[in-house]
Write a protein that holds these residues in place. Structure first.
Motif, PDB file in Angstrom:
ATOM      1  N   SER A   1      10.947   1.955 -14.708  1.00 32.25           N
ATOM      2  CA  SER A   1       9.867   2.263 -15.649  1.00 32.25           C
ATOM      3  C   SER A   1       9.432   0.983 -16.346  1.00 32.25           C
ATOM      4  O   SER A   1      10.288   0.173 -16.727  1.00 32.25           O
TER       5      SER A   1
ATOM      6  N   ASP B   1      19.249   8.017 -17.522  1.00 29.61           N
ATOM      7  CA  ASP B   1      19.827   8.292 -16.218  1.00 29.61           C
ATOM      8  C   ASP B   1      20.925   9.340 -16.337  1.00 29.61           C
ATOM      9  O   ASP B   1      21.744   9.310 -17.230  1.00 29.61           O
TER      10      ASP B   1
ATOM     11  N   GLY C   1      25.209  -1.562  -6.637  1.00 25.09           N
ATOM     12  CA  GLY C   1      24.010  -0.874  -6.167  1.00 25.09           C
ATOM     13  C   GLY C   1      23.145  -1.859  -5.390  1.00 25.09           C
ATOM     14  O   GLY C   1      23.162  -3.065  -5.670  1.00 25.09           O
ATOM     15  N   HIS C   2      22.396  -1.359  -4.443  1.00 23.29           N
ATOM     16  CA  HIS C   2      21.600  -2.238  -3.577  1.00 23.29           C
ATOM     17  C   HIS C   2      20.605  -3.075  -4.395  1.00 23.29           C
ATOM     18  O   HIS C   2      20.605  -4.302  -4.326  1.00 23.29           O
ATOM     19  N   ALA C   3      19.767  -2.415  -5.180  1.00 19.95           N
ATOM     20  CA  ALA C   3      18.726  -3.151  -5.906  1.00 19.95           C
ATOM     21  C   ALA C   3      19.294  -3.851  -7.133  1.00 19.95           C
ATOM     22  O   ALA C   3      19.043  -5.042  -7.350  1.00 19.95           O
ATOM     23  N   THR C   4      20.078  -3.125  -7.926  1.00 18.78           N
ATOM     24  CA  THR C   4      20.548  -3.740  -9.168  1.00 18.78           C
ATOM     25  C   THR C   4      21.535  -4.873  -8.878  1.00 18.78           C
ATOM     26  O   THR C   4      21.620  -5.821  -9.651  1.00 18.78           O
ATOM     27  N   GLY C   5      22.249  -4.781  -7.742  1.00 22.39           N
ATOM     28  CA  GLY C   5      23.148  -5.877  -7.365  1.00 22.39           C
ATOM     29  C   GLY C   5      22.350  -7.153  -7.144  1.00 22.39           C
ATOM     30  O   GLY C   5      22.715  -8.236  -7.613  1.00 22.39           O
TER      31      GLY C   5
ATOM     32  N   ALA D   1       6.027   4.106 -13.756  1.00 20.76           N
ATOM     33  CA  ALA D   1       7.103   3.336 -13.126  1.00 20.76           C
ATOM     34  C   ALA D   1       6.516   2.490 -11.996  1.00 20.76           C
ATOM     35  O   ALA D   1       5.362   2.688 -11.588  1.00 20.76           O
TER      36      ALA D   1
ATOM     37  N   ARG E   1      13.236   1.292  -4.972  1.00 23.33           N
ATOM     38  CA  ARG E   1      13.905   1.701  -6.213  1.00 23.33           C
ATOM     39  C   ARG E   1      12.860   1.643  -7.321  1.00 23.33           C
ATOM     40  O   ARG E   1      12.085   0.678  -7.394  1.00 23.33           O
TER      41      ARG E   1
ATOM     42  N   VAL F   1      24.340  -1.144 -11.457  1.00 23.53           N
ATOM     43  CA  VAL F   1      25.063   0.053 -11.001  1.00 23.53           C
ATOM     44  C   VAL F   1      26.193  -0.406 -10.094  1.00 23.53           C
ATOM     45  O   VAL F   1      25.995  -1.261  -9.241  1.00 23.53           O
TER      46      VAL F   1
ATOM     47  N   PHE G   1      16.976  -2.948 -16.593  1.00 24.31           N
ATOM     48  CA  PHE G   1      17.872  -2.210 -15.687  1.00 24.31           C
ATOM     49  C   PHE G   1      19.311  -2.516 -16.055  1.00 24.31           C
ATOM     50  O   PHE G   1      19.602  -3.522 -16.701  1.00 24.31           O
ATOM     51  N   SER G   2      20.204  -1.627 -15.648  1.00 25.28           N
ATOM     52  CA  SER G   2      21.625  -1.943 -15.797  1.00 25.28           C
ATOM     53  C   SER G   2      22.247  -1.960 -14.409  1.00 25.28           C
ATOM     54  O   SER G   2      21.839  -1.196 -13.524  1.00 25.28           O
TER      55      SER G   2
ATOM     56  N   TRP H   1      20.883  10.678  -9.103  1.00 25.22           N
ATOM     57  CA  TRP H   1      21.265   9.953  -7.897  1.00 25.22           C
ATOM     58  C   TRP H   1      22.177  10.828  -7.060  1.00 25.22           C
ATOM     59  O   TRP H   1      22.795  11.756  -7.553  1.00 25.22           O
TER      60      TRP H   1
HETATM   61  C1  LIG Z   1      10.966   7.233 -11.980  1.00 25.56           C
HETATM   62  C2  LIG Z   1      12.243   6.418 -12.095  1.00 25.56           C
HETATM   63  C3  LIG Z   1      12.336   5.422 -13.049  1.00 25.56           C
HETATM   64  C4  LIG Z   1      13.507   4.672 -13.171  1.00 25.56           C
HETATM   65  N1  LIG Z   1      13.574   3.700 -14.118  1.00 25.56           N
HETATM   66  C5  LIG Z   1      14.698   2.971 -14.258  1.00 25.56           C
HETATM   67  C6  LIG Z   1      14.785   1.959 -15.271  1.00 25.56           C
HETATM   68  O1  LIG Z   1      13.837   1.717 -16.022  1.00 25.56           O
HETATM   69  N2  LIG Z   1      15.945   1.261 -15.364  1.00 25.56           N
HETATM   70  C7  LIG Z   1      17.027   1.521 -14.542  1.00 25.56           C
HETATM   71  O2  LIG Z   1      18.066   0.853 -14.690  1.00 25.56           O
HETATM   72  N3  LIG Z   1      16.968   2.466 -13.565  1.00 25.56           N
HETATM   73  C8  LIG Z   1      15.829   3.179 -13.403  1.00 25.56           C
HETATM   74  N4  LIG Z   1      15.760   4.128 -12.413  1.00 25.56           N
HETATM   75  C9  LIG Z   1      16.886   4.234 -11.461  1.00 25.56           C
HETATM   76  C10 LIG Z   1      16.682   3.172 -10.330  1.00 25.56           C
HETATM   77  O3  LIG Z   1      15.544   3.520  -9.561  1.00 25.56           O
HETATM   78  C11 LIG Z   1      17.872   3.065  -9.363  1.00 25.56           C
HETATM   79  O4  LIG Z   1      18.210   4.341  -8.885  1.00 25.56           O
HETATM   80  C12 LIG Z   1      19.104   2.451  -9.984  1.00 25.56           C
HETATM   81  O5  LIG Z   1      18.777   1.200 -10.572  1.00 25.56           O
HETATM   82  C13 LIG Z   1      20.182   2.225  -8.916  1.00 25.56           C
HETATM   83  O6  LIG Z   1      19.643   1.480  -7.847  1.00 25.56           O
HETATM   84  P1  LIG Z   1      20.553   0.606  -6.878  1.00 25.56           P
HETATM   85  O7  LIG Z   1      19.763   0.306  -5.665  1.00 25.56           O
HETATM   86  O8  LIG Z   1      21.156  -0.528  -7.612  1.00 25.56           O
HETATM   87  O9  LIG Z   1      21.740   1.587  -6.538  1.00 25.56           O
HETATM   88  P2  LIG Z   1      21.940   2.382  -5.145  1.00 25.56           P
HETATM   89  O10 LIG Z   1      22.360   1.408  -4.102  1.00 25.56           O
HETATM   90  O11 LIG Z   1      20.740   3.192  -4.898  1.00 25.56           O
HETATM   91  O12 LIG Z   1      23.084   3.277  -5.609  1.00 25.56           O
HETATM   92  C14 LIG Z   1      24.174   3.474  -4.848  1.00 25.56           C
HETATM   93  C15 LIG Z   1      24.906   4.657  -5.373  1.00 25.56           C
HETATM   94  O13 LIG Z   1      25.215   4.471  -6.762  1.00 25.56           O
HETATM   95  C16 LIG Z   1      25.121   5.693  -7.414  1.00 25.56           C
HETATM   96  N5  LIG Z   1      24.112   5.497  -8.480  1.00 25.56           N
HETATM   97  C17 LIG Z   1      22.799   5.212  -8.353  1.00 25.56           C
HETATM   98  N6  LIG Z   1      22.225   5.070  -9.565  1.00 25.56           N
HETATM   99  C18 LIG Z   1      23.206   5.254 -10.465  1.00 25.56           C
HETATM  100  C19 LIG Z   1      23.266   5.208 -11.866  1.00 25.56           C
HETATM  101  N7  LIG Z   1      22.173   4.953 -12.602  1.00 25.56           N
HETATM  102  N8  LIG Z   1      24.471   5.411 -12.461  1.00 25.56           N
HETATM  103  C20 LIG Z   1      25.573   5.660 -11.732  1.00 25.56           C
HETATM  104  N9  LIG Z   1      25.576   5.709 -10.392  1.00 25.56           N
HETATM  105  C21 LIG Z   1      24.423   5.525  -9.770  1.00 25.56           C
HETATM  106  C22 LIG Z   1      24.808   6.707  -6.409  1.00 25.56           C
HETATM  107  O14 LIG Z   1      25.987   7.259  -5.903  1.00 25.56           O
HETATM  108  C23 LIG Z   1      24.116   5.927  -5.344  1.00 25.56           C
HETATM  109  O15 LIG Z   1      24.125   6.556  -4.129  1.00 25.56           O
HETATM  110  C24 LIG Z   1      14.608   4.906 -12.297  1.00 25.56           C
HETATM  111  C25 LIG Z   1      14.502   5.899 -11.317  1.00 25.56           C
HETATM  112  C26 LIG Z   1      13.350   6.647 -11.215  1.00 25.56           C
HETATM  113  C27 LIG Z   1      13.270   7.708 -10.150  1.00 25.56           C
END
Ligand SMILES: Cc1cc2nc3c(=O)[nH]c(=O)nc-3n(C[C@H](O)[C@H](O)[C@H](O)COP(=O)(O)OP(=O)(O)OC[C@H]3O[C@@H](n4cnc5c(N)ncnc54)[C@H](O)[C@@H]3O)c2cc1C
Length: 515
Positions: free
Chosen positions: A269, A467, A302-306, A141, A266, A288, A285-286, A514
């Motif tokens: 993979s 996930d 979500g912070h990163a996916t947004g 990752a 964040r 969140v 990614f999808s 998460w």
């Molecule tokens: C080793 C590893 C590999 C990963 N690989 C991938 C990948 O290939 N593709 C991918 O899309 N993600 C992957 N993830 C997950 C990714 O790192 C993030 O956690 C995810 O994209 C959400 O990030 P964010 O900043 O958008 O959400 P955040 O701002 O971190 O999320 C806010 C809140 O949303 C909720 N939340 C977080 N993630 C999810 C979820 N997946 N579904 C529902 N609710 C959620 C939680 O309540 C969290 O506190 C991986 C994680 C790990 C540890």
């Protein structure tokens, strides 16, 4: 440009005049309104304030005596002027969890939507080109640092009456580390995680208004436990929301920083396989989004996916721009495919959990191609049965949501798998009519093939990726059922078999949880 919410300014150019409004503090927030997403600021600070105060007024007696107050956070940060920045202190512009040497500067070069247009949960494939080549393996990752939106930070600085000529000194580091205040807020601190009770108590000390002060003290105390959970744990009210709803609260920035957690990278993979003559790394990614403000139909991205979602949707428009990202390589310990073509394996995933398996299959295809052109194959292929014992099959079990989603990946992987002897792709759709909705059901449908593959070689492996805990648990139960029904005739033995596989690193899971 380093990615972060900056791109948003371009996405919503008409809204720039809203910059001056404090409501823009929550520009990442979105609201679902009659099935369509409208931007958060349309739900103005008035309704946010109304929501917070209605929860407080209906669940908390503001005349109650606070009990079991938390301890105030220790002082760690100091605000210093440019002149005060000590020559000996290390001035930097980096993150604490990885060393500078590990950081990779990369360009986001292409994005492709893998979900259907207008899907409320967009899935994106995107490609990144690091400035220096990275030798990674399928299953590895990468950690991405996604900065806080610059306008969000501007609004916060404005609200806290700080101009960005100041520096923040971390007095805990030896020698002390200093960061420009804007840089610290953009890169270092998580502005969205629920504030701890000690943070609320600290904020109460800086409220002029008595009602606001009392509410914050009670929320931090045992008396306000249920209200705290409703607002901050389930309702995900953030620091920024509090500063909107408690206008008399004027805390010094350094004390706010004492309470904020670090902004975590964040992880994503790699969905590609290392190419010796190329630099491109693929990811998927999808988006969140999660419910905020309990009882309301409001969602936050979500912070990163947004940020990634906005960037990917605008990539065409940005093609002349230099969209850059800071990332680092996080190798996986055990989640790697065997490089021996005689070892069969199962890949089981749901949704974006397919990412590493695209790399696994590509690796297998290349290894097979190399083998075909090698001397070994010329001898072996003279007799078909010999070839069969030399090249073992691999199966991918993939749980999607709806038909059409991940189609590009499905077509590509199906074609790659069909070029490998006896290898197969099995797909199911949770939102379509059909007997097998989830990947665990799909495994059971093909129980015989699953057990045959597993018992065809003493080193056969199972990889599970996706996930959420539910999928992993469901898959494990199905595998135990299959081993019980097909081989052992006894659940206990089937369970022990799965445990042995796990101990031998032949049953490996890469599951994202998460909080
Ligand atoms: C080793 C590893 C590999 C990963 N690989 C991938 C990948 O290939 N593709 C991918 O899309 N993600 C992957 N993830 C997950 C990714 O790192 C993030 O956690 C995810 O994209 C959400 O990030 P964010 O900043 O958008 O959400 P955040 O701002 O971190 O999320 C806010 C809140 O949303 C909720 N939340 C977080 N993630 C999810 C979820 N997946 N579904 C529902 N609710 C959620 C939680 O309540 C969290 O506190 C991986 C994680 C790990 C540890």
């Amino acid at each position: 440009m380093i990615i972060g919410g900056d791109s948003f300014v371009d996405v919503m150019p008409d809204e720039t005049e809203l910059l001056s409004l404090f409501e823009s503090l929550d520009i990442y927030d979105n609201v679902f309104e009659q099935d369509s997403i409208v931007d958060y600021w349309k739900c103005n600070s008035g309704s946010l304030s109304k929501y917070v105060w209605s929860v407080i007024d209906s669940t908390l007696d503001l005349n109650a005596s606070p009990s079991k107050l938390p301890t105030l956070p220790l002082e760690r940060y100091r605000l210093i002027s440019k002149e005060e920045v000590n020559e000996s202190s290390s001035k930097r512009d980096t993150f604490l969890c990885v060393s500078r040497e590990q950081l990779l500067d990369a360009k986001i070069s292409r994005a492709k939507l893998l979900s259907l247009t207008n899907s409320p949960k967009p899935v994106w494939h995107f490609e990144v080109e690091p400035e220096s080549p990275v030798h990674y393996s399928p299953g590895d990752a990468f950690g991405f640092f996604v900065e806080n939106d610059s306008r969000l930070v501007s609004s916060l600085l404005e609200r806290l009456k700080i101009n960005d000529t100041w520096y923040v000194e971390d007095t805990k580091s030896v020698p002390p580390v200093t960061l420009e205040v804007r840089s610290a807020l953009r890169k270092q601190f998580d502005l969205y995680s629920p504030p701890k009770k000690s943070f609320l108590l600290l904020l109460s000390e800086f409220c002029e208004n008595d009602r606001e002060k009392r509410a914050l003290v009670l929320l931090s105390s045992d008396v306000g436990r249920d209200t705290y959970r409703s607002l901050f744990i389930r309702g995900r009210v953030s620091l920024l929301n509090i500063l909107v709803t408690f206008p008399s609260c004027q805390p010094p920035l350094q004390r706010v920083l004492d309470c904020l957690p670090f902004l975590a990278p964040r992880y994503y993979s790699a969905s590609s396989c290392y190419e010796p003559c190329g630099r491109k790394i693929d990811f998927v990614f999808s988006l969140v989004h999660y419910p905020i403000f309990e009882g309301k139909k409001w969602m936050r991205r979500g912070h990163a996916t947004g940020v990634f979602d906005r960037i990917c949707s605008q990539l065409e428009k940005w093609s002349t721009h230099d969209l850059r990202v800071t990332m680092f390589h996080r190798p996986s310990l055990y989640f790697h495919p065997p490089d021996n073509l005689q070892i069969p394996y199962l890949m089981i995933c749901a949704g974006t959990g397919v990412a590493p398996f695209r790399g696994f299959i590509e690796q297998r295809r290349r290894d097979y191609k190399n083998w075909l052109s090698s001397e070994d194959s010329r001898v072996a292929t003279q007799e078909e049965p010999v070839k069969r014992t030399l090249i073992a099959p691999v199966y991918l079990f993939f749980g999607c949501r709806i038909l059409g989603e991940f189609q590009e990946y499905l077509d590509e992987m199906e074609s790659d798998l069909s070029s490998l002897p006896d290898s197969k792709l099995f797909v199911c759709y949770s939102r379509e009519n059909g007997n097998e909705k989830y990947v665990q059901d799909l495994l059971k449908k093909h129980a015989e093939q699953v057990s045959n593959l597993m018992f065809s070689h003493p080193s056969s492996c199972i990889y599970v990726c996706g996930d959420g805990a539910n999928m992993a648990k469901g898959v494990q139960e199905s595998l135990i059922d299959i081993m019980n029904e097909q081989i052992f005739g006894n659940r206990e033995d089937a369970k022990n078999f799965m445990k042995e596989l796990s101990d031998e690193k032949r049953y490996v899971q890469d599951i994202w949880f998460w909080g």
